[in-house]
Design a protein around this motif. Structure first.
Motif, PDB file in Angstrom:
ATOM      1  N   GLN A  14     -40.951 -54.860  21.494  1.00 21.71           N
ATOM      2  CA  GLN A  14     -39.767 -55.593  21.970  1.00 21.71           C
ATOM      3  C   GLN A  14     -38.534 -55.218  21.136  1.00 21.71           C
ATOM      4  O   GLN A  14     -37.439 -55.055  21.655  1.00 21.71           O
ATOM      5  CB  GLN A  14     -39.991 -57.117  21.829  1.00 21.71           C
ATOM      6  N   PHE A  15     -38.760 -55.087  19.837  1.00 22.84           N
ATOM      7  CA  PHE A  15     -37.650 -54.899  18.908  1.00 22.84           C
ATOM      8  C   PHE A  15     -36.973 -53.540  19.082  1.00 22.84           C
ATOM      9  O   PHE A  15     -35.760 -53.414  18.914  1.00 22.84           O
ATOM     10  CB  PHE A  15     -38.158 -55.072  17.474  1.00 22.84           C
ATOM     11  N   GLN A  16     -37.755 -52.529  19.426  1.00 23.62           N
ATOM     12  CA  GLN A  16     -37.152 -51.197  19.588  1.00 23.62           C
ATOM     13  C   GLN A  16     -36.110 -51.212  20.698  1.00 23.62           C
ATOM     14  O   GLN A  16     -35.175 -50.412  20.702  1.00 23.62           O
ATOM     15  CB  GLN A  16     -38.231 -50.148  19.868  1.00 23.62           C
ATOM     16  N   ARG A  17     -36.259 -52.167  21.629  1.00 27.31           N
ATOM     17  CA  ARG A  17     -35.282 -52.263  22.737  1.00 27.31           C
ATOM     18  C   ARG A  17     -33.913 -52.717  22.245  1.00 27.31           C
ATOM     19  O   ARG A  17     -32.927 -52.632  22.954  1.00 27.31           O
ATOM     20  CB  ARG A  17     -35.804 -53.209  23.823  1.00 27.31           C
ATOM     21  N   GLU A  18     -33.879 -53.245  21.022  1.00 20.85           N
ATOM     22  CA  GLU A  18     -32.600 -53.619  20.396  1.00 20.85           C
ATOM     23  C   GLU A  18     -31.941 -52.400  19.742  1.00 20.85           C
ATOM     24  O   GLU A  18     -30.956 -52.528  19.016  1.00 20.85           O
ATOM     25  CB  GLU A  18     -32.808 -54.677  19.302  1.00 20.85           C
ATOM     26  N   GLY A  19     -32.557 -51.230  19.930  1.00 18.67           N
ATOM     27  CA  GLY A  19     -31.990 -50.010  19.345  1.00 18.67           C
ATOM     28  C   GLY A  19     -32.420 -49.787  17.910  1.00 18.67           C
ATOM     29  O   GLY A  19     -31.801 -49.012  17.186  1.00 18.67           O
ATOM     30  N   ILE A  20     -33.473 -50.473  17.488  1.00 15.66           N
ATOM     31  CA  ILE A  20     -33.954 -50.337  16.107  1.00 15.66           C
ATOM     32  C   ILE A  20     -35.142 -49.380  16.084  1.00 15.66           C
ATOM     33  O   ILE A  20     -36.057 -49.488  16.902  1.00 15.66           O
ATOM     34  CB  ILE A  20     -34.379 -51.711  15.538  1.00 15.66           C
ATOM     35  N   ASN A  21     -35.108 -48.467  15.132  1.00 14.37           N
ATOM     36  CA  ASN A  21     -36.235 -47.543  14.937  1.00 14.37           C
ATOM     37  C   ASN A  21     -37.282 -48.241  14.065  1.00 14.37           C
ATOM     38  O   ASN A  21     -37.012 -48.575  12.918  1.00 14.37           O
ATOM     39  CB  ASN A  21     -35.720 -46.262  14.260  1.00 14.37           C
ATOM     40  N   ILE A  22     -38.458 -48.467  14.624  1.00 16.48           N
ATOM     41  CA  ILE A  22     -39.488 -49.211  13.882  1.00 16.48           C
ATOM     42  C   ILE A  22     -40.809 -48.435  13.900  1.00 16.48           C
ATOM     43  O   ILE A  22     -41.274 -47.998  14.967  1.00 16.48           O
ATOM     44  CB  ILE A  22     -39.624 -50.667  14.419  1.00 16.48           C
ATOM     45  N   VAL A  23     -41.357 -48.254  12.724  1.00 15.88           N
ATOM     46  CA  VAL A  23     -42.632 -47.537  12.583  1.00 15.88           C
ATOM     47  C   VAL A  23     -43.666 -48.549  12.078  1.00 15.88           C
ATOM     48  O   VAL A  23     -43.402 -49.290  11.128  1.00 15.88           O
ATOM     49  CB  VAL A  23     -42.476 -46.354  11.600  1.00 15.88           C
ATOM     50  N   CYS A  24     -44.820 -48.590  12.737  1.00 18.45           N
ATOM     51  CA  CYS A  24     -45.833 -49.596  12.390  1.00 18.45           C
ATOM     52  C   CYS A  24     -47.011 -48.968  11.644  1.00 18.45           C
ATOM     53  O   CYS A  24     -47.370 -47.803  11.869  1.00 18.45           O
ATOM     54  CB  CYS A  24     -46.375 -50.268  13.651  1.00 18.45           C
ATOM     55  N   ILE A  25     -47.616 -49.790  10.796  1.00 22.52           N
ATOM     56  CA  ILE A  25     -48.857 -49.421  10.105  1.00 22.52           C
ATOM     57  C   ILE A  25     -49.882 -50.501  10.460  1.00 22.52           C
ATOM     58  O   ILE A  25     -49.603 -51.689  10.275  1.00 22.52           O
ATOM     59  CB  ILE A  25     -48.635 -49.379   8.578  1.00 22.52           C
ATOM     60  N   PRO A  26     -51.048 -50.119  11.008  1.00 22.06           N
ATOM     61  CA  PRO A  26     -51.998 -51.151  11.432  1.00 22.06           C
ATOM     62  C   PRO A  26     -52.689 -51.830  10.247  1.00 22.06           C
ATOM     63  O   PRO A  26     -53.432 -51.194   9.506  1.00 22.06           O
ATOM     64  CB  PRO A  26     -53.011 -50.369  12.288  1.00 22.06           C
ATOM     65  N   GLY A  27     -52.425 -53.109  10.078  1.00 19.46           N
ATOM     66  CA  GLY A  27     -53.041 -53.867   8.984  1.00 19.46           C
ATOM     67  C   GLY A  27     -53.566 -55.189   9.510  1.00 19.46           C
ATOM     68  O   GLY A  27     -52.784 -56.073   9.857  1.00 19.46           O
ATOM     69  N   THR A  28     -54.853 -55.299   9.648  1.00 17.07           N
ATOM     70  CA  THR A  28     -55.497 -56.556  10.047  1.00 17.07           C
ATOM     71  C   THR A  28     -56.988 -56.423   9.782  1.00 17.07           C
ATOM     72  O   THR A  28     -57.575 -55.365  10.047  1.00 17.07           O
ATOM     73  CB  THR A  28     -55.278 -56.903  11.533  1.00 17.07           C
ATOM     74  N   ILE A  29     -57.585 -57.498   9.303  1.00 16.94           N
ATOM     75  CA  ILE A  29     -59.026 -57.431   9.034  1.00 16.94           C
ATOM     76  C   ILE A  29     -59.841 -57.280  10.320  1.00 16.94           C
ATOM     77  O   ILE A  29     -61.007 -56.907  10.273  1.00 16.94           O
ATOM     78  CB  ILE A  29     -59.532 -58.680   8.251  1.00 16.94           C
ATOM     79  N   ASP A  30     -59.214 -57.564  11.470  1.00 10.92           N
ATOM     80  CA  ASP A  30     -59.990 -57.618  12.729  1.00 10.92           C
ATOM     81  C   ASP A  30     -60.351 -56.243  13.305  1.00 10.92           C
ATOM     82  O   ASP A  30     -61.213 -56.147  14.160  1.00 10.92           O
ATOM     83  CB  ASP A  30     -59.195 -58.380  13.797  1.00 10.92           C
ATOM     84  N   ARG A  31     -59.672 -55.216  12.888  1.00 10.37           N
ATOM     85  CA  ARG A  31     -59.857 -53.858  13.424  1.00 10.37           C
ATOM     86  C   ARG A  31     -59.697 -53.833  14.949  1.00 10.37           C
ATOM     87  O   ARG A  31     -60.503 -53.254  15.665  1.00 10.37           O
ATOM     88  CB  ARG A  31     -61.260 -53.346  13.028  1.00 10.37           C
ATOM     89  N   ASP A  32     -58.655 -54.498  15.393  1.00  9.91           N
ATOM     90  CA  ASP A  32     -58.504 -54.667  16.843  1.00  9.91           C
ATOM     91  C   ASP A  32     -57.225 -54.026  17.392  1.00  9.91           C
ATOM     92  O   ASP A  32     -56.687 -54.481  18.400  1.00  9.91           O
ATOM     93  CB  ASP A  32     -58.564 -56.157  17.214  1.00  9.91           C
ATOM     94  N   VAL A  33     -56.742 -52.983  16.731  1.00  9.91           N
ATOM     95  CA  VAL A  33     -55.590 -52.258  17.281  1.00  9.91           C
ATOM     96  C   VAL A  33     -56.145 -51.006  17.969  1.00  9.91           C
ATOM     97  O   VAL A  33     -56.762 -50.152  17.332  1.00  9.91           O
ATOM     98  CB  VAL A  33     -54.580 -51.886  16.167  1.00  9.91           C
ATOM     99  N   ALA A  34     -55.935 -50.951  19.279  1.00 10.14           N
ATOM    100  CA  ALA A  34     -56.687 -50.002  20.100  1.00 10.14           C
ATOM    101  C   ALA A  34     -56.471 -48.533  19.741  1.00 10.14           C
ATOM    102  O   ALA A  34     -57.387 -47.726  19.865  1.00 10.14           O
ATOM    103  CB  ALA A  34     -56.348 -50.225  21.568  1.00 10.14           C
ATOM    104  N   CYS A  35     -55.275 -48.168  19.277  1.00  5.39           N
ATOM    105  CA  CYS A  35     -54.992 -46.731  19.099  1.00  5.39           C
ATOM    106  C   CYS A  35     -55.626 -46.149  17.840  1.00  5.39           C
ATOM    107  O   CYS A  35     -55.589 -44.938  17.647  1.00  5.39           O
ATOM    108  CB  CYS A  35     -53.492 -46.492  19.066  1.00  5.39           C
ATOM    109  N   THR A  36     -56.185 -46.972  16.978  1.00  2.00           N
ATOM    110  CA  THR A  36     -56.664 -46.452  15.701  1.00  2.00           C
ATOM    111  C   THR A  36     -58.117 -46.867  15.424  1.00  2.00           C
ATOM    112  O   THR A  36     -58.533 -47.960  15.811  1.00  2.00           O
ATOM    113  CB  THR A  36     -55.757 -46.925  14.535  1.00  2.00           C
ATOM    114  N   GLU A  37     -58.830 -45.977  14.746  1.00  2.00           N
ATOM    115  CA  GLU A  37     -60.218 -46.310  14.407  1.00  2.00           C
ATOM    116  C   GLU A  37     -60.284 -47.212  13.173  1.00  2.00           C
ATOM    117  O   GLU A  37     -61.335 -47.748  12.868  1.00  2.00           O
ATOM    118  CB  GLU A  37     -61.007 -45.025  14.130  1.00  2.00           C
ATOM    119  N   TYR A  38     -59.163 -47.334  12.460  1.00  2.00           N
ATOM    120  CA  TYR A  38     -59.208 -48.165  11.260  1.00  2.00           C
ATOM    121  C   TYR A  38     -57.934 -48.997  11.132  1.00  2.00           C
ATOM    122  O   TYR A  38     -56.837 -48.517  11.442  1.00  2.00           O
ATOM    123  CB  TYR A  38     -59.392 -47.312   9.986  1.00  2.00           C
TER     124      TYR A  38
END
Ligand code: F6P
Length: 324
Positions: A114-138
């Motif tokens: 949502q935030f990138q639509r405000e014209g902000i460049n945002i880079v994410c790092i997956p951090g959660t104990i659940d391991r539930d972010v689909a694009c990454t194995e970890y």
């Protein structure tokens, strides 16, 4: 290509061991490319209220071994509303911040899209104990959480065996069964109940508990992922139907805290450095991922729509075979 001179880093959603290593690597890597780093406190809320600290090498030098997140975190309700995202974007522009690095789980990623639509460049790092972010194995924190749960369940088993009881242990994972699967297999659980696989067959469980007792294996350990079945209800039902004394332990937040394992420190460091590399190359709105132990990245809008995070079927089948 925009040259990035100043970045903001934040942690959002549930804290996860390894987040501090990612922050540390962001600050160290940014310094190499003469980028200034501000730390945003309390996740997206801190962007809205502009609650920030400056981050120097000295501030982060010795944080690898610390659990939690030195930047604090939140699950920001306000950030779900466009007017607050716009306020956050205005704050970043006012303070001449060129890009944001956001460390967090699924909710953080959705907020970032949502935030990138405000014209902000945002880079994410997956951090959660659940391991539930689909694009990454970890995702950062999973290894520490699975190890903490394993250690706790080992202790519960000692007591369970001594008393000849059935123990039901509930672990975290939101809608995913990874912590339950790993901690359950590691502790030789007799049954592992996972959101992805639960078929509602209570009789199968009570029959197995009874069989164990008649076989003289007089304790029974069930690891259940949160949200699948009410763990106290399950323990009560087992006791009522089998006559086997049953107890429940909900591990809760113990799984999120504590010193990160070497894996979480290492992957946190790698992912933090990689996020800065993405920015240095002038790329925008990416999420860092790991596949076959190699770092890669995806567009955040594409990543949020991915649906390939199914439980590994070989691991699941094996968990069944090993618990017979
Ligand atoms: O961070 C992930 C997680 O621990 C999930 O496993 C759990 O469902 C949830 O967070 C708990 O959230 P909260 O900290 O808001 O109670």
């Amino acid at each position: 290509m925009q040259v990035i001179k100043k970045i903001a880093v934040l942690t959002s959603g549930g804290d996860a061991p390894g987040m501090n290593s990612a922050i540390r690597a962001v600050v160290f890597s940014a310094a190499q490319f003469d980028m200034e780093v501000v730390g945003v406190l309390r996740g997206y809320d801190g962007l809205i209220d502009w609650e920030t600290i400056s981050l120097t090498l000295e501030d982060v030098r010795n944080i690898n071994n610390q659990g939690g997140t030195m930047l604090f975190t939140s699950r920001s309700e306000r950030f779900l509303q466009p007017e607050y995202r716009s306020q956050a974007a205005d704050n970043l522009r006012k303070h001449h911040v060129d890009a944001v690095v956001a460390i967090g789980g699924d909710g953080t990623l959705r907020g970032a899209v949502q935030f990138q639509r405000e014209g902000i460049n945002i880079v994410c790092i997956p951090g959660t104990i659940d391991r539930d972010v689909a694009c990454t194995e970890y995702t950062l924190g999973f290894d520490t959480a699975a190890n903490t749960a394993t250690e706790a369940i080992d202790r519960i088993r000692d007591s369970s065996v001594s008393h000849g009881r059935c123990s039901v242990v509930e672990v975290m994972g939101r809608k995913r069964g990874y912590i339950a699967l790993w901690a359950g297999m590691a502790t030789s659980a007799d049954a592992i109940i996972l959101p992805e696989k639960w078929d509602g067959d209570f009789d199968k469980i009570t029959d197995a508990v009874k069989k164990h007792h008649t076989d003289d294996r007089n304790s029974y350990l069930i690891v259940v992922a949160e949200g699948v079945i009410d763990a106290p209800e399950l323990a009560g039902m087992i006791q009522e139907k089998t006559g086997v004394e049953s107890r429940v332990s909900v591990l809760g937040y113990i799984q999120r805290g504590g010193q990160p394992t070497a894996k979480d420190r290492m992957y946190g460091s790698l992912m933090g450095a990689y996020a800065i590399e993405i920015l240095r190359q002038g790329r925008e709105n990416r999420i860092v991922a790991i596949k076959n132990d190699i770092l890669e990245d995806y567009d955040i809008a594409e990543a949020v729509d991915m649906n390939n995070n199914a439980l590994d079927s070989f691991q699941y089948e094996l968990s069944l075979r090993l618990s017979e």
